[in-house]
Write a protein that holds these residues in place. Sequence first.
Motif, PDB file in Angstrom:
ATOM      1  N   ARG B  63      33.696   7.981  45.249  1.00 23.68           N
ATOM      2  CA  ARG B  63      35.014   8.544  44.952  1.00 23.68           C
ATOM      3  C   ARG B  63      36.008   7.428  44.649  1.00 23.68           C
ATOM      4  N   ASP B  66      35.297   6.334  41.235  1.00 28.04           N
ATOM      5  CA  ASP B  66      35.737   7.338  40.258  1.00 28.04           C
ATOM      6  C   ASP B  66      37.244   7.295  40.090  1.00 28.04           C
ATOM      7  N   GLU B  67      37.929   7.061  41.191  1.00 25.10           N
ATOM      8  CA  GLU B  67      39.387   7.103  41.132  1.00 25.10           C
ATOM      9  C   GLU B  67      40.001   5.769  40.762  1.00 25.10           C
ATOM     10  N   GLY B  68      39.169   4.766  40.606  1.00 26.74           N
ATOM     11  CA  GLY B  68      39.692   3.501  40.118  1.00 26.74           C
ATOM     12  C   GLY B  68      40.146   2.537  41.192  1.00 26.74           C
TER      13      GLY B  68
END
Lengths: 491, 491
Positions: B63, B66-68
């Motif tokens: 996550r 994915d969220e950077g």
Amino acid sequence: MTPHPFSIKLDQTSVVPLNEQLTKALQEEIRHRLQPDDRLPASRILAECLGISRNTVTAAYKRLVDEGWCDARVGSGTCVAEHLPLRERRDPRTGRPPIETAGLPELSERAQLALCAAQFHVQTEEPLAVAAPDYDSLPGKKWTQIVARISKSPWMHNSYCHPGGWGPFRRVLADHLRSARGISCDPEQIIITSGIQQGLALCAQILFNPGDAVAHEDPGFEVHRSTLRYWGLRPAPVPVDAEGLCVEQLSAFPEVRGVLVTPSHQYPLGMLMSRQRREALIRWASAHKAWIIEDDYDNELSYAGLPTTALAAIAEIQSSVVYLGSFSKMIYPGFGLGYLVAPKSAAKAFEGAKLLSDRHESEVHQTILTEFISGGFYDAHVRRLKVLYAKRRNAAIRAIGRFLGDIGHLTIDNQGTHLCFCFEKALDDVHLADYLRREHRLETRALSPCFADAPKEYGLILGFAGFSEVQLENAVEELSRGIRSFLRTSN
Amino acid sequence: MTPHPFSIKLDQTSVVPLNEQLTKALQEEIRHRLQPDDRLPASRILAECLGISRNTVTAAYKRLVDEGWCDARVGSGTCVAEHLPLRERRDPRTGRPPIETAGLPELSERAQLALCAAQFHVQTEEPLAVAAPDYDSLPGKKWTQIVARISKSPWMHNSYCHPGGWGPFRRVLADHLRSARGISCDPEQIIITSGIQQGLALCAQILFNPGDAVAHEDPGFEVHRSTLRYWGLRPAPVPVDAEGLCVEQLSAFPEVRGVLVTPSHQYPLGMLMSRQRREALIRWASAHKAWIIEDDYDNELSYAGLPTTALAAIAEIQSSVVYLGSFSKMIYPGFGLGYLVAPKSAAKAFEGAKLLSDRHESEVHQTILTEFISGGFYDAHVRRLKVLYAKRRNAAIRAIGRFLGDIGHLTIDNQGTHLCFCFEKALDDVHLADYLRREHRLETRALSPCFADAPKEYGLILGFAGFSEVQLENAVEELSRGIRSFLRTSN
């Protein structure tokens, strides 16, 4: 001819006012027994006959004249009109022709687009319908308590609401968005809508001029594509891949003035937009002075940890992002409440657009949600649903693997209330969905209409949130039977 | 640097899933303690440190990537991202500049009209506000019983509703309109809206093309004039006299494609459109293939006997009349439910327009009204309100005669929830209304903005329905003081 005594019976004990009763009775007389030009009795005489006040009779006579049943003629009192009110023209007794009509007025050009959109199938609550939320845990005891209490004092919220929304609700939502989605906004930037659909319609009106091109994901929700077209815009389809919208392909439409995306959970395929794509999209929007419309329709139902960061949470670019949210997935669609977060510079215009569209949302509903969210019940509700839906989702995935594994596959996603099942071979999924509805009482949605032009995939969109694990297992087994029998028939 | 053990504390007993807790905690670490490129511990090690499953750690790491927040680097595991998610850019620690923005995207031309409309003042519930219904008798015991019961089983109506409305509600409304307004229509001709305003917006979209001229009464409701303009139409003001719209003056606009009228109770002046004018209007519409939009906003509150016949009740011309109705005056505005009756030929297009505008009305609200109307409670409610409001209206008229008789007069009407008081002399009623709101806590509406161009009358629109006879008497006395003190100050 002055026909009387009338066969008029008035009920002095009725709650219906006497002059109302009398007017109705006189209309009956005129309709069935009197002729044009017949004179009604003098008001004084009729009043005496009926044992009522003369004012009552006068009021009834005046109304008959106002409505065209009678004429008031100087010197000869009140007479049945030469021309009865138009709706009586068909009376077989008089046989008079209606007013000549020169033909129907024409509808707008836009009406044709509306007519096409009206064919969109609204799902019933049969198994595998996409939107049906859970029946047992929704909306929960706390919810019904709040609703019941507020329904006993609705006069607290019974006036016209501010078009942007009810103040306390906007404040509670701003707090909620900050903690749940990382979105920093003032309550004044939030416009309460009836849901995502109205949010998109308002964006189409406020952000773009007729004729503007607006990019959207291909595949995407077909109603949203129709919406852009309905509001006079040119939808520009841009493909998606495993990372979401292929931002670099936006260059095929240099004149595009905005883009509609579902970055948290691509509809219908389900993937999450990657960080690289998000940054690229923001850079593209900034370079092209284009708007980003972020459709975050099921943001809270993420099954792999925290929800992803919203595009609108990126403070520096908030000025070009309009964020669309909804309570349809978490409360229920029939409740019909959502919101949009507008850039500061645009919020007032959105407020005006809401006023001119439908004035305001129900303040009662806003009050209910305000209490539900600020009391902490909403967060608890979300956590409960996530656990419940994750189990159902797993059950659906297992059953699909077992019963349908040989003819297709699920697309990759980890959020929301639906799954997307793609067939390995091209297949008339539109007729299949009709057939499943008709013959197997299953509500599925065809995937291919989500594509703007030639479909690249065929499949079915399957909802799992509203059904128990056992129901899902049975429904998927039935689905397998249905698909196979459709395949046999169509071959 | 690989900083650990982290100061991470997870709560195994919390309802928040562990991977959610972990993701949040890691974000805190990244935000406050770690540097770009810092490596997170191997997932196996962190899992052991924290006594949780390795899958939980993997999910959290995924996550973050994915969220950077992190990068997944082949060979070196998960590292804090070189570029943190954009919303972190302002972090004083990193001091990195935000992505360059090339300036704000532009709003549509229409947005300017929305912006003007947003200045429309929404009244509070101070005395003499127009829309406030009665607090004591509204909505009544039966109403709250029905609402409370339905709120306990909302899952019966929690899915997406048909865009035209809920079937049983449309059927009940068709019956109601037949008996209350003489309108003969199929349930399919009824489109459930949020009220008159949405009805008018839908008419503007479906009946006319951009640029079409649409006639309206002058004076009329200023928001409706803005609405026509917002939807790209050209409002053509036509004067009214004691008999309503001066139909013969429509000839000044030969290109007009429709006309918006309030025949039962002209807004704001209050008169009833005479039979002659009604017939003339229908003939005009037929000859010009023009649409008639009948705004029947307070049709049930007629104090002089039966309500007048609706234009839409005249069967032969139903094909050119769209009838707009509302429950705002009889239930309450905050409830936000209304309807339109479309000609058969146009009903499907209206359905599509509703779908593309905001999908559907709340089915729960429709269910409530269905029970309320079909149980006979609505008719009883109307009768009760008429008696109550007639008394209040008389009290207001008496008080106005007593306290304001020397400076103006009431226009003639016999219906609804408001009165229109005209000053004998020209007077800045807009500033007066502001002053009364500010200094005397009275909610009045200025008459002059109801005129399209130069106002021909100045006055105040006064609501009486929401206030007791004593309140009204006091409010009118206060109003008299307020007006006189305004006149002194402004001279």
